[in-house]
Design an enzyme around this catalytic site. Structure first.
Site, mmCIF file in Angstrom:
data_model
loop_
_atom_site.group_PDB
_atom_site.id
_atom_site.type_symbol
_atom_site.label_atom_id
_atom_site.label_comp_id
_atom_site.label_asym_id
_atom_site.label_seq_id
_atom_site.Cartn_x
_atom_site.Cartn_y
_atom_site.Cartn_z
ATOM 1 N N ARG A 79 34.269 43.874 42.663
ATOM 2 C CA ARG A 79 33.283 43.168 42.153
ATOM 3 C C ARG A 79 32.260 43.110 42.940
ATOM 4 O O ARG A 79 30.986 43.105 42.271
ATOM 5 C CB ARG A 79 33.909 42.091 41.837
ATOM 6 C CG ARG A 79 32.932 40.855 41.338
ATOM 7 C CD ARG A 79 33.624 39.575 40.769
ATOM 8 N NE ARG A 79 34.694 40.119 39.748
ATOM 9 C CZ ARG A 79 35.730 39.409 39.389
ATOM 10 N NH1 ARG A 79 36.170 38.322 40.034
ATOM 11 N NH2 ARG A 79 36.382 39.672 38.514
ATOM 12 N N ARG A 85 33.221 45.096 49.195
ATOM 13 C CA ARG A 85 34.527 44.658 49.350
ATOM 14 C C ARG A 85 35.180 44.791 48.229
ATOM 15 O O ARG A 85 34.760 44.547 47.043
ATOM 16 C CB ARG A 85 34.955 43.326 50.169
ATOM 17 C CG ARG A 85 34.299 42.223 49.248
ATOM 18 C CD ARG A 85 33.479 41.012 50.463
ATOM 19 N NE ARG A 85 33.378 39.902 49.706
ATOM 20 C CZ ARG A 85 31.966 39.661 49.114
ATOM 21 N NH1 ARG A 85 31.286 40.495 49.264
ATOM 22 N NH2 ARG A 85 31.902 38.474 48.663
ATOM 23 N N CYS A 114 56.502 38.319 44.810
ATOM 24 C CA CYS A 114 56.308 37.116 45.994
ATOM 25 C C CYS A 114 57.457 36.731 46.341
ATOM 26 O O CYS A 114 58.559 36.730 45.611
ATOM 27 C CB CYS A 114 55.450 36.129 45.036
ATOM 28 S SG CYS A 114 53.739 36.865 44.449
ATOM 29 N N CYS A 145 50.072 29.892 39.649
ATOM 30 C CA CYS A 145 49.761 31.000 39.823
ATOM 31 C C CYS A 145 48.841 31.330 38.902
ATOM 32 O O CYS A 145 49.033 31.288 37.645
ATOM 33 C CB CYS A 145 50.941 32.128 40.191
ATOM 34 S SG CYS A 145 50.158 33.715 40.795
ATOM 35 N N ARG A 164 48.010 34.707 38.695
ATOM 36 C CA ARG A 164 48.276 36.091 38.371
ATOM 37 C C ARG A 164 49.649 36.213 37.801
ATOM 38 O O ARG A 164 50.423 37.041 37.797
ATOM 39 C CB ARG A 164 48.311 36.982 39.433
ATOM 40 C CG ARG A 164 46.993 37.026 40.172
ATOM 41 C CD ARG A 164 46.572 38.512 40.574
ATOM 42 N NE ARG A 164 45.256 38.515 41.156
ATOM 43 C CZ ARG A 164 45.093 38.337 42.478
ATOM 44 N NH1 ARG A 164 45.926 38.376 43.293
ATOM 45 N NH2 ARG A 164 43.720 38.406 42.874
ATOM 46 N N ASP A 189 41.567 27.459 38.521
ATOM 47 C CA ASP A 189 40.950 28.618 37.198
ATOM 48 C C ASP A 189 41.433 28.086 35.854
ATOM 49 O O ASP A 189 42.549 27.325 35.741
ATOM 50 C CB ASP A 189 40.717 29.850 37.741
ATOM 51 C CG ASP A 189 42.231 30.471 37.995
ATOM 52 O OD1 ASP A 189 43.056 30.231 37.126
ATOM 53 O OD2 ASP A 189 42.574 31.216 38.832
ATOM 54 N N ASP A 248 35.916 29.989 40.996
ATOM 55 C CA ASP A 248 35.859 31.478 40.620
ATOM 56 C C ASP A 248 35.427 31.417 39.164
ATOM 57 O O ASP A 248 36.183 31.139 38.382
ATOM 58 C CB ASP A 248 37.281 32.098 40.962
ATOM 59 C CG ASP A 248 37.295 33.474 41.682
ATOM 60 O OD1 ASP A 248 36.000 34.389 41.114
ATOM 61 O OD2 ASP A 248 38.034 33.895 42.308
ATOM 62 N N LYS A 265 32.982 33.832 42.933
ATOM 63 C CA LYS A 265 33.109 32.639 43.552
ATOM 64 C C LYS A 265 31.817 31.881 43.765
ATOM 65 O O LYS A 265 30.987 32.590 44.383
ATOM 66 C CB LYS A 265 33.722 32.832 44.879
ATOM 67 C CG LYS A 265 35.314 33.422 45.040
ATOM 68 C CD LYS A 265 35.769 33.557 46.199
ATOM 69 C CE LYS A 265 37.261 34.393 46.018
ATOM 70 N NZ LYS A 265 37.111 35.548 45.820
HETATM 71 C C1 LIG Z 1 37.845 36.444 46.513
HETATM 72 C C2 LIG Z 1 37.334 37.832 46.097
HETATM 73 C C3 LIG Z 1 36.987 38.732 47.137
HETATM 74 C C4 LIG Z 1 36.947 38.323 48.485
HETATM 75 O O1 LIG Z 1 35.757 37.102 48.698
HETATM 76 P P1 LIG Z 1 35.181 36.731 49.859
HETATM 77 O O2 LIG Z 1 34.259 35.559 49.418
HETATM 78 O O3 LIG Z 1 34.438 37.561 50.815
HETATM 79 O O4 LIG Z 1 36.437 35.898 50.736
HETATM 80 C C5 LIG Z 1 36.658 40.296 46.815
HETATM 81 N N1 LIG Z 1 36.780 40.447 45.681
HETATM 82 C C6 LIG Z 1 37.366 39.683 44.674
HETATM 83 C C7 LIG Z 1 37.526 40.431 43.211
HETATM 84 C C8 LIG Z 1 37.709 38.450 44.698
HETATM 85 O O5 LIG Z 1 37.910 37.613 43.955
HETATM 86 S S1 SF4 Z 2 49.956 32.166 44.020
HETATM 87 FE FE1 SF4 Z 2 51.000 33.695 42.690
HETATM 88 S S2 SF4 Z 2 50.431 35.314 43.908
HETATM 89 FE FE2 SF4 Z 2 50.378 33.810 45.221
HETATM 90 S S3 SF4 Z 2 52.083 33.897 46.375
HETATM 91 FE FE3 SF4 Z 2 52.178 32.344 44.776
HETATM 92 S S4 SF4 Z 2 53.197 33.548 42.855
HETATM 93 FE FE4 SF4 Z 2 52.545 34.961 44.290
#
Ligand SMILES: *Cc1c(COP(=O)(O)O)cnc(C)c1O
Ligand code: SF4
Length: 398
Positions: free
Chosen positions: A142, A146, A155, A162, A164, A323, A360, A367
């Site tokens: 994104r 990075r 996990c 969570c 995800r 979120d 986010d 973010k």
């Molecule tokens: C959070 C995140 C990152 C890392 O973001 P930083 O602000 O550098 O910590 C990178 N890619 C994605 C998709 C993210 O959600």
């Molecule tokens: S928040 Fe979700 S991805 Fe992170 S440790 Fe917990 S269950 Fe796993």
């Protein structure tokens, strides 16, 4: 040299105490997890072994009843959420639960609650648009330099809040060797990437060998400068941080660890030791807390959490607004709450204890930081600013 950055005081200490005779911070401020009756028989060797901890995870109501007194609501939520999102709690984390208080912050994060069964109208299936920015299946790209790299869907524990949920704990969505190779190949050919967030699930659900394979592949790429390992194991399974693991990490420094402590109750001697091993191996550890209603939506709790994290050599990095993931609406706080917490920290305590408060953005906006109002007015060269005590000051630009 007019700037006072407070970095160097120039004093010399001539006398030192014998450090061995002083109680260390570890002994003064941290205590080990208790050992509930049901695991009283287990040997220390087993209890301190992460494989044992993982094998003995609390997954059924019968097992849970041996540790706490579940309420009717928890029983119903367990029965109805089982299909969607399993329960799985390590004995270590379960030991931190209050057996008689359903509002215990450890319990709220690990035992299904009735709020999970409710899908609010604003809930989204892919709240952060992670699928949208996927050039290959295991990568979200994104930001310019990075990427997020999903290396597993497992996990140590399944957190009730969570983001995800739709992926985690789903055996059909395991990250295959093929997906891993495709992710690595994408990173290798995309020279704009300099920072890789190794994530999941929980990156430490991978074996040491698999982690070393990923790290060595990334280190071999000229354009990769740093990587981060995203893990909640420091919180839910600190035994996972073994000497062998840390020895391996040392070879691949600089390595950043990004973890997820949410409440001071999680800061035990075990967690302290796990962080100490990682920090001694040269890792920088950052914490990404999530604001959760009834768990940590209180300036006093966040202040205590962040003070103790600093003693563990963990820097508070982000404080996330929860979120719009499905079934977590009961955890969401008003945005104002986060601003109130930052206002209560900035100036009142060490700047290192103040994280960035971020949302986010839904749909993949990334973010976005939010700050309490410190700029009161800006006209021409004159800025009217407010300090942490709400006193106003003027700054005149040259
Ligand atoms: C959070 C995140 C990152 C890392 O973001 P930083 O602000 O550098 O910590 C990178 N890619 C994605 C998709 C993210 O959600
Ligand atoms: S928040 Fe979700 S991805 Fe992170 S440790 Fe917990 S269950 Fe796993």
């Amino acid at each position: 040299m007019g700037l006072n950055l407070g970095i160097c005081s120039g004093k010399m200490l001539r006398m030192a105490y014998d450090i061995k005779t002083i109680n260390t911070v570890r002994e003064r401020r941290f205590s080990p997890a208790p050992r509930p009756e049901v695991w009283a028989e287990a040997s220390d060797k087993d209890w301190n072994n992460w494989i044992w901890q993982q094998q003995k995870r609390v997954k059924t109501m019968e097992q849970l009843e041996k540790v706490i007194n579940p309420t009717d609501d928890e029983r119903e939520a367990f029965a109805q959420s089982h299909e969607m999102f399993n329960m799985g709690i390590t004995p270590y984390y379960a030991a931190l639960m209050d057996p008689n208080d359903p509002n215990c912050p450890i319990r709220l994060q690990s035992v299904p609650g009735k709020g999970e069964l409710h899908i609010a109208p604003e809930d989204l299936e892919d709240p952060l648009g992670e699928e949208r920015d996927m050039p290959v299946p295991g990568i979200t790209h994104r930001y310019p330099d990075r990427v997020l790299f999903y290396t597993t869907h497992n996990c140590a524990m399944y957190c009730r809040h969570c983001t995800r949920k739709r992926k985690v704990a789903d055996p059909d969505s395991a990250t295959s060797a093929k997906a891993l190779e495709e992710g690595l190949a994408y990173i290798e050919r995309t020279k704009s990437i300099r920072d890789v967030v190794i994530s999941g699930g929980d990156a430490l659900s991978n074996s040491d060998d698999r982690i070393e394979y990923i790290l060595s592949r990334l280190r071999a790429m000229e354009h990769i400068e740093i990587f981060r390992i995203g893990t909640r194991n420091l919180v839910t399974l600190p035994q996972r941080i073994t000497d062998d693991f840390c020895k391996m990490l040392k070879k691949y420094q600089p390595v950043f660890i990004h973890t997820h402590f949410n409440h001071p109750k999680e800061l035990t001697t075990e967690a302290f030791d796990a962080c100490a091993k990682l920090a001694d191996a040269g890792c920088v550890i950052n914490n990404q807390m999530v604001l959760l209603k009834g768990i940590n939506d209180d300036p006093k709790i966040v202040m205590e959490l962040n003070h103790k994290l600093l003693m563990m050599r963990v820097r508070p990095y982000y404080m996330f607004q929860a979120d719009l993931a499905q079934g977590i609406s009961h955890f969401r706080t008003p945005v104002e709450k986060g601003l109130e917490i930052i206002k209560a920290l900035r100036g009142w305590t060490s700047g290192m204890a103040v994280p960035h408060f971020v949302i986010d953005a839904p749909g993949g906006g990334g973010k976005i930081p939010l700050l309490p109002k410190y700029v009161m007015n800006h006209e021409g060269k004159e800025w009217t600013l407010r300090n942490y005590k709400d006193k106003e000051y003027k700054y005149l630009e040259p």
